[in-house]
Design an enzyme around this catalytic site. Sequence first.
Site, mmCIF file in Angstrom:
data_model
loop_
_atom_site.group_PDB
_atom_site.id
_atom_site.type_symbol
_atom_site.label_atom_id
_atom_site.label_comp_id
_atom_site.label_asym_id
_atom_site.label_seq_id
_atom_site.Cartn_x
_atom_site.Cartn_y
_atom_site.Cartn_z
ATOM 1 N N GLY A 105 3.246 0.817 -6.927
ATOM 2 C CA GLY A 105 2.383 1.315 -8.422
ATOM 3 C C GLY A 105 2.552 -0.151 -9.107
ATOM 4 N N GLU A 111 11.662 0.276 -11.663
ATOM 5 C CA GLU A 111 12.579 1.550 -10.607
ATOM 6 C C GLU A 111 13.632 1.876 -9.763
ATOM 7 O OE1 GLU A 111 7.465 3.664 -9.685
ATOM 8 O OE2 GLU A 111 8.781 1.915 -8.110
#
Length: 261
Positions: A105, A111
């Site tokens: 993504g 992240e």
Amino acid sequence: MAAELSPIDKAKFAAAKSAVSYIEDGMRVGMGTGSTAAWMVRLLGERIREEGLKITGVPTSSRTADLARQVGINVIGLDEAKWLDLTIDGADEFDDELNLIKGGGGALLQEKIVATASDQMIVIADAAKSVKALGAFPLPVEVVPFGWQTTRALIEEMLVSLDVLGRNTTLRLNGSQPYVTDEGNYIVDLHLNRIGSPRQLGLVLNQIPGVVENGLFIDICDIVIIGGGDGKIEIRDINAGKVTHDQIDFLEDENIFKDLD
Ligand code: 5RP
């Protein structure tokens, strides 16, 4: 509404529902990016509304930040939170050691920073993400736009001496233009088919000037929760060295499905 969800969405929902039960009042929670993580954000919003939990959430992308605010989660940045109790995120692949490929993504940089700044990382996924060896999913590598073609050539040269089965690389596109991450960088996807030594590859990639970060998450994930379309879940805990099973009841969640109408 639950009946209208595809089996894969039910699987993602079941994993997310189980993961949200790990969140306790007062926690600072890292919130991942992607379709599975989006279920977790909605379910956390529901718990906050129904139980009055005091939670602060640190999102890993502008998309997750928008969704979190919509569902009533108090969003702060990582520098304000400093350290997190728990991060819950999806993944593109995970192996038996709970090493991951992430970044499908495009949010791998935030992240990885957020997950690394957490006491615990829980990955939520459907069974299709479970692999014996990482690499069938193209490995995302975030690179700075300046000189990106040189950086890509250096990556390709480096791959020749590493234990991988494929060496094609592609610049990720958004239409006809390069895909641009939240940090203003590009992503080069490495089509490796099989990664023999993920730890070595991750270290070597990050030595190349122009590479910002790669999508290999090694020794970061603690627990993977695998959801099934029938509500069955499997919980793999690498630290406890055990696998447990549970069942999610979709009927309990009619409210959240109505929210999506
Ligand atoms: C985003 C990610 C996602 O977690 C990964 O791509 C999985 O997404 P999805 O839950 O939609 O399958 O790494 O950068």
